[in-house]
Write a protein that holds these residues in place. Sequence first.
Motif, mmCIF file in Angstrom:
data_model
loop_
_atom_site.group_PDB
_atom_site.id
_atom_site.type_symbol
_atom_site.label_atom_id
_atom_site.label_comp_id
_atom_site.label_asym_id
_atom_site.label_seq_id
_atom_site.Cartn_x
_atom_site.Cartn_y
_atom_site.Cartn_z
ATOM 1 N N LEU A 96 0.808 -1.220 0.000
ATOM 2 C CA LEU A 96 0.000 0.000 0.000
ATOM 3 C C LEU A 96 0.840 1.268 0.000
ATOM 4 O O LEU A 96 0.300 2.370 0.054
ATOM 5 C CB LEU A 96 -0.938 0.000 1.215
ATOM 6 C CG LEU A 96 -1.956 -1.143 1.268
ATOM 7 C CD1 LEU A 96 -2.838 -1.025 2.506
ATOM 8 C CD2 LEU A 96 -2.814 -1.163 0.010
ATOM 9 N N HIS A 97 2.169 1.111 -0.034
ATOM 10 C CA HIS A 97 3.092 2.261 -0.087
ATOM 11 C C HIS A 97 2.809 3.242 1.058
ATOM 12 O O HIS A 97 2.681 4.456 0.855
ATOM 13 C CB HIS A 97 2.981 2.991 -1.434
ATOM 14 C CG HIS A 97 3.151 2.097 -2.619
ATOM 15 N ND1 HIS A 97 4.371 1.554 -2.965
ATOM 16 C CD2 HIS A 97 2.252 1.626 -3.511
ATOM 17 C CE1 HIS A 97 4.225 0.800 -4.044
ATOM 18 N NE2 HIS A 97 2.943 0.823 -4.393
ATOM 19 N N ILE A 98 2.711 2.718 2.277
ATOM 20 C CA ILE A 98 2.410 3.540 3.454
ATOM 21 C C ILE A 98 3.693 4.230 3.937
ATOM 22 O O ILE A 98 4.671 3.548 4.261
ATOM 23 C CB ILE A 98 1.813 2.685 4.581
ATOM 24 C CG1 ILE A 98 0.514 2.014 4.109
ATOM 25 C CG2 ILE A 98 1.547 3.527 5.824
ATOM 26 C CD1 ILE A 98 -0.038 0.993 5.067
ATOM 27 N N PRO A 99 3.717 5.556 4.012
ATOM 28 C CA PRO A 99 4.931 6.263 4.445
ATOM 29 C C PRO A 99 5.181 6.106 5.943
ATOM 30 O O PRO A 99 4.255 5.878 6.732
ATOM 31 C CB PRO A 99 4.642 7.725 4.085
ATOM 32 C CG PRO A 99 3.159 7.826 4.033
ATOM 33 C CD PRO A 99 2.646 6.485 3.587
ATOM 34 N N ALA A 100 6.434 6.258 6.334
ATOM 35 C CA ALA A 100 6.839 6.067 7.728
ATOM 36 C C ALA A 100 6.105 7.006 8.670
ATOM 37 O O ALA A 100 5.770 6.630 9.792
ATOM 38 C CB ALA A 100 8.351 6.265 7.855
ATOM 39 N N ARG A 101 5.839 8.249 8.220
ATOM 40 C CA ARG A 101 5.183 9.223 9.114
ATOM 41 C C ARG A 101 3.771 8.782 9.488
ATOM 42 O O ARG A 101 3.295 9.078 10.585
ATOM 43 C CB ARG A 101 5.159 10.609 8.476
ATOM 44 C CG ARG A 101 4.367 10.707 7.197
ATOM 45 C CD ARG A 101 4.309 12.129 6.648
ATOM 46 N NE ARG A 101 3.588 12.188 5.391
ATOM 47 C CZ ARG A 101 2.261 12.156 5.292
ATOM 48 N NH1 ARG A 101 1.530 12.105 6.390
ATOM 49 N NH2 ARG A 101 1.668 12.191 4.112
ATOM 50 N N ILE A 102 3.078 8.086 8.584
ATOM 51 C CA ILE A 102 1.730 7.579 8.880
ATOM 52 C C ILE A 102 1.802 6.515 9.974
ATOM 53 O O ILE A 102 0.996 6.493 10.916
ATOM 54 C CB ILE A 102 1.072 6.996 7.616
ATOM 55 C CG1 ILE A 102 0.857 8.091 6.569
ATOM 56 C CG2 ILE A 102 -0.248 6.299 7.955
ATOM 57 C CD1 ILE A 102 -0.128 9.155 6.984
ATOM 58 N N ILE A 103 2.801 5.655 9.869
ATOM 59 C CA ILE A 103 2.984 4.613 10.879
ATOM 60 C C ILE A 103 3.343 5.236 12.221
ATOM 61 O O ILE A 103 2.817 4.850 13.269
ATOM 62 C CB ILE A 103 4.082 3.625 10.429
ATOM 63 C CG1 ILE A 103 3.674 2.955 9.123
ATOM 64 C CG2 ILE A 103 4.359 2.588 11.516
ATOM 65 C CD1 ILE A 103 4.773 2.118 8.498
#
Length: 230
Positions: A96-103
């Motif tokens: 899903l190409h989730i960026p680190a900042r979202i995590i």
Amino acid sequence: MNDVPGDSVHAFHDRREAGRLLAGKLSKYAGRNDVVVLGLPRGGVPVAFEIAKTLRAPLDVFVVRKLGVPGQEELAMGAIASGGILDINEDVVRQLHIPARIIEDAARKEDHELQRRESEYRDGRAAIDVRGRTVILVDDGLATGSSMRAAALALKKKQPSQIVVTVPVAPRETCAEFESIVDEVLCAITPESFRAVGEWYEDFSQTTDEQVRSLLEESAEFSAPGPTSS
């Protein structure tokens, strides 16, 4: 049992019946003063209660919070557990190409809720010290296993002598993944076809915070709490 249950066929009536079934498979741990049972709230606690009651072992909670994908909260991109341990589902994050900042944002939010729940469930009691003890780590079932993985990794930091992951039902491949993480894995049912944990229960109603607190209080009547962590 490997068949997917139909509308009128279930492996367990409810979580407490599932716990009693599991307790019968854990008899080698009964009556030992080095055993602690930890339930993952909320659904894992009724299962863990019956195990602890049968084994005459201390019961406590081990709080884990799933990190849901924004907009698809039921899909876990990872989980956070007591002790600040973060477990990331790399496959979901990559696909899903989730960026680190979202995590990071999700982990910060869930850590606050995790600490609040720990305090509320124990009603001021300190966590049981698991150092050097055998920990039976319990949930009401596994799907992806992300919450249980986070819990197991967090427990390792607390230096128990042994970790036993115990659930009533889970996919066979999910159970197998834990064989390299913990010392023992007990999955009572590993169906060939698996859609959801709740399918295997006649009563899979939500466990409330009050029920968790009540079970923890009741458990003090059949077992001494053991040492608490500082």
